[in-house]
Design a protein around this motif. Structure first.
Motif, PDB file in Angstrom:
ATOM      1  N   ASP A  12       0.834  -1.210   0.000  1.00  0.00           N
ATOM      2  CA  ASP A  12       0.000   0.000   0.000  1.00  0.00           C
ATOM      3  C   ASP A  12       0.866   1.257   0.000  1.00  0.00           C
ATOM      4  O   ASP A  12       0.585   2.222  -0.726  1.00  0.00           O
ATOM      5  N   ILE A  13       1.924   1.242   0.795  1.00  0.00           N
ATOM      6  CA  ILE A  13       2.820   2.396   0.856  1.00  0.00           C
ATOM      7  C   ILE A  13       3.515   2.607  -0.489  1.00  0.00           C
ATOM      8  O   ILE A  13       3.618   3.737  -0.979  1.00  0.00           O
ATOM      9  N   VAL A  14       3.980   1.502  -1.093  1.00  0.00           N
ATOM     10  CA  VAL A  14       4.633   1.598  -2.409  1.00  0.00           C
ATOM     11  C   VAL A  14       3.664   2.147  -3.449  1.00  0.00           C
ATOM     12  O   VAL A  14       4.018   3.012  -4.266  1.00  0.00           O
ATOM     13  N   PHE A  15       2.428   1.661  -3.395  1.00  0.00           N
ATOM     14  CA  PHE A  15       1.418   2.113  -4.359  1.00  0.00           C
ATOM     15  C   PHE A  15       1.123   3.602  -4.190  1.00  0.00           C
ATOM     16  O   PHE A  15       1.014   4.346  -5.170  1.00  0.00           O
ATOM     17  N   VAL A  16       1.018   4.048  -2.930  1.00  0.00           N
ATOM     18  CA  VAL A  16       0.765   5.469  -2.663  1.00  0.00           C
ATOM     19  C   VAL A  16       1.925   6.326  -3.161  1.00  0.00           C
ATOM     20  O   VAL A  16       1.721   7.392  -3.767  1.00  0.00           O
ATOM     21  N   ILE A  17       3.148   5.863  -2.936  1.00  0.00           N
ATOM     22  CA  ILE A  17       4.323   6.615  -3.382  1.00  0.00           C
ATOM     23  C   ILE A  17       4.338   6.726  -4.909  1.00  0.00           C
ATOM     24  O   ILE A  17       4.599   7.804  -5.458  1.00  0.00           O
ATOM     25  N   ILE A  18       4.031   5.623  -5.590  1.00  0.00           N
ATOM     26  CA  ILE A  18       3.992   5.653  -7.056  1.00  0.00           C
ATOM     27  C   ILE A  18       2.929   6.628  -7.546  1.00  0.00           C
ATOM     28  O   ILE A  18       3.154   7.411  -8.482  1.00  0.00           O
ATOM     29  N   CYS A  19       1.741   6.601  -6.920  1.00  0.00           N
ATOM     30  CA  CYS A  19       0.656   7.521  -7.308  1.00  0.00           C
ATOM     31  C   CYS A  19       1.065   8.971  -7.091  1.00  0.00           C
ATOM     32  O   CYS A  19       0.770   9.843  -7.921  1.00  0.00           O
ATOM     33  N   LEU A  20       1.749   9.232  -5.986  1.00  0.00           N
ATOM     34  CA  LEU A  20       2.191  10.598  -5.710  1.00  0.00           C
ATOM     35  C   LEU A  20       3.223  11.057  -6.736  1.00  0.00           C
ATOM     36  O   LEU A  20       3.186  12.212  -7.186  1.00  0.00           O
ATOM     37  N   ILE A  21       4.130  10.166  -7.121  1.00  0.00           N
ATOM     38  CA  ILE A  21       5.146  10.517  -8.117  1.00  0.00           C
ATOM     39  C   ILE A  21       4.501  10.813  -9.462  1.00  0.00           C
ATOM     40  O   ILE A  21       4.813  11.815 -10.123  1.00  0.00           O
ATOM     41  N   VAL A  22       3.575   9.943  -9.874  1.00  0.00           N
ATOM     42  CA  VAL A  22       2.890  10.148 -11.157  1.00  0.00           C
ATOM     43  C   VAL A  22       2.070  11.436 -11.127  1.00  0.00           C
ATOM     44  O   VAL A  22       2.057  12.211 -12.097  1.00  0.00           O
ATOM     45  N   SER A  23       1.392  11.677  -9.999  1.00  0.00           N
ATOM     46  CA  SER A  23       0.604  12.908  -9.872  1.00  0.00           C
ATOM     47  C   SER A  23       1.493  14.140  -9.944  1.00  0.00           C
ATOM     48  O   SER A  23       1.147  15.137 -10.597  1.00  0.00           O
ATOM     49  N   ALA A  24       2.643  14.056  -9.287  1.00  0.00           N
ATOM     50  CA  ALA A  24       3.577  15.191  -9.310  1.00  0.00           C
ATOM     51  C   ALA A  24       4.087  15.440 -10.727  1.00  0.00           C
ATOM     52  O   ALA A  24       4.236  16.592 -11.152  1.00  0.00           O
ATOM     53  N   MET A  25       4.340  14.373 -11.481  1.00  0.00           N
ATOM     54  CA  MET A  25       4.803  14.516 -12.867  1.00  0.00           C
ATOM     55  C   MET A  25       3.761  15.208 -13.737  1.00  0.00           C
ATOM     56  O   MET A  25       4.107  15.874 -14.724  1.00  0.00           O
ATOM     57  N   CYS A  26       2.492  15.055 -13.393  1.00  0.00           N
ATOM     58  CA  CYS A  26       1.418  15.700 -14.163  1.00  0.00           C
ATOM     59  C   CYS A  26       1.168  17.128 -13.697  1.00  0.00           C
ATOM     60  O   CYS A  26       0.891  18.013 -14.515  1.00  0.00           O
ATOM     61  N   VAL A  27       1.254  17.344 -12.392  1.00  0.00           N
ATOM     62  CA  VAL A  27       0.864  18.634 -11.818  1.00  0.00           C
ATOM     63  C   VAL A  27       1.985  19.669 -11.915  1.00  0.00           C
ATOM     64  O   VAL A  27       1.727  20.848 -12.221  1.00  0.00           O
ATOM     65  N   ILE A  28       3.228  19.266 -11.664  1.00  0.00           N
ATOM     66  CA  ILE A  28       4.331  20.224 -11.614  1.00  0.00           C
ATOM     67  C   ILE A  28       4.502  21.003 -12.918  1.00  0.00           C
ATOM     68  O   ILE A  28       4.688  22.224 -12.886  1.00  0.00           O
TER      69      ILE A  28
END
Length: 290
Positions: A12-28
């Motif tokens: 779950d932690i790994v999945f959350v980290i991956i989602c945050l990274i992907v989201s950051a790549m889209c938002v930044i």
């Protein structure tokens, strides 16, 4: 209530980290463009703007809103997107609906013939010559007719129709309902998820499209917003072209470019929240049922 194991928590932690990274790549990148569009030119020239605006101002947006060519392109693109989406949904529905009837003559051939067009295309030059022969060059219809229906989207809708029980249609036929009445009163009301999903696909595709306008359109009155943006970005480093486009300094050019990108991106992003509840449901059902 099931207690998660340490392994499950770790995943779950790994999945959350991956989602945050992907989201950051889209938002930044979007935040960077927003910051540039709201920053003073001095900071842009020195490359000091990243995510937070510096020298906060709305000069770039004021320039865009005061220039008639941007407003004209925006209004034309909105109109084109709405018209194309409505026509595309209509054509997709009218193509998909008859193909669910097993007694349709030539149904197998039609399915194969339509599917082949997904993999084979005449190419750019033959398509251009065809538009020329049809008299569609520099005609607004050239931005509507050639891409009025996507075979991929039609297959999604057809698959969704397959998932609707035949008993509903058969009961309506027993009551004397016509072919189109069954479509309007039974299939379309049950197809809101897939209709909303395909509407989003068509709208985003038309809004972001510029290659057809670039190839076929010569009248700048019918330039889409994305084509106008393409021309500005393509010529931004040429001083004489930049001057013609209203740029007076490199910093202002960068700020105005960012403002136009935001100006052309935000409207289509605002549509998604209204269709979000249908989006996943429509894609999954339309894609897996056959």
């Amino acid at each position: 209530m099931k207690i998660k194991s340490n392994a499950d928590r770790a995943w779950d932690i790994v999945f959350v980290i991956i989602c945050l990274i992907v989201s950051a790549m889209c938002v930044i990148p979007m935040l960077n463009l927003l910051a540039k569009s709201l920053s003073a030119t001095d900071f842009l020239v020195r490359n000091e703007v990243y995510i937070i605006p510096k020298g906060f101002n709305f000069d770039a947006y004021a320039t865009v809103l005061k220039d008639s060519k941007y407003i004209r392109a925006f209004v034309w693109t909105v109109f084109l997107t709405v018209v194309c989406t409505i026509l595309s949904l209509t054509m997709t529905t009218l193509c998909a609906y008859p193909l669910i009837f097993e007694n349709l003559r030539g149904r197998g051939f039609i399915n194969v013939f339509i599917t082949i067009t997904m993999f084979f295309n005449a190419g750019t030059i033959p398509n251009y010559l065809l538009m020329q022969k049809l008299g569609l060059l520099s005609n607004p219809l050239v931005l509507i007719i050639p891409g009025v229906m996507s075979v991929y989207n039609m297959i999604i809708m057809r698959s969704f129709f397959y998932g609707i029980p035949d008993s509903l249609r058969e009961s309506a036929e027993i009551d004397g309902a016509s072919f189109f009445k069954i479509l309007v009163l039974i299939y379309l009301p049950l197809s809101k998820p897939v209709m909303a999903t395909l509407a989003l696909f068509y709208a985003v595709g038309r809004w972001n499209g510029y290659s057809d306008a670039l190839m076929y359109m010569r009248d700048d009155k019918f330039y889409t917003l994305q084509l106008l943006l393409y021309n500005i970005i393509n010529n931004i480093n040429q001083v004489e072209v930049a001057t013609q486009e209203g740029f007076s300094a490199p910093g202002l050019a960068e700020s105005l470019k960012a403002a136009i990108v935001m100006f052309s991106t935000v409207p289509i992003l605002c549509i998604y929240p209204f269709l979000q509840k249908y989006f996943i449901h429509g894609v999954t059902l339309g894609a897996v049922k056959e």
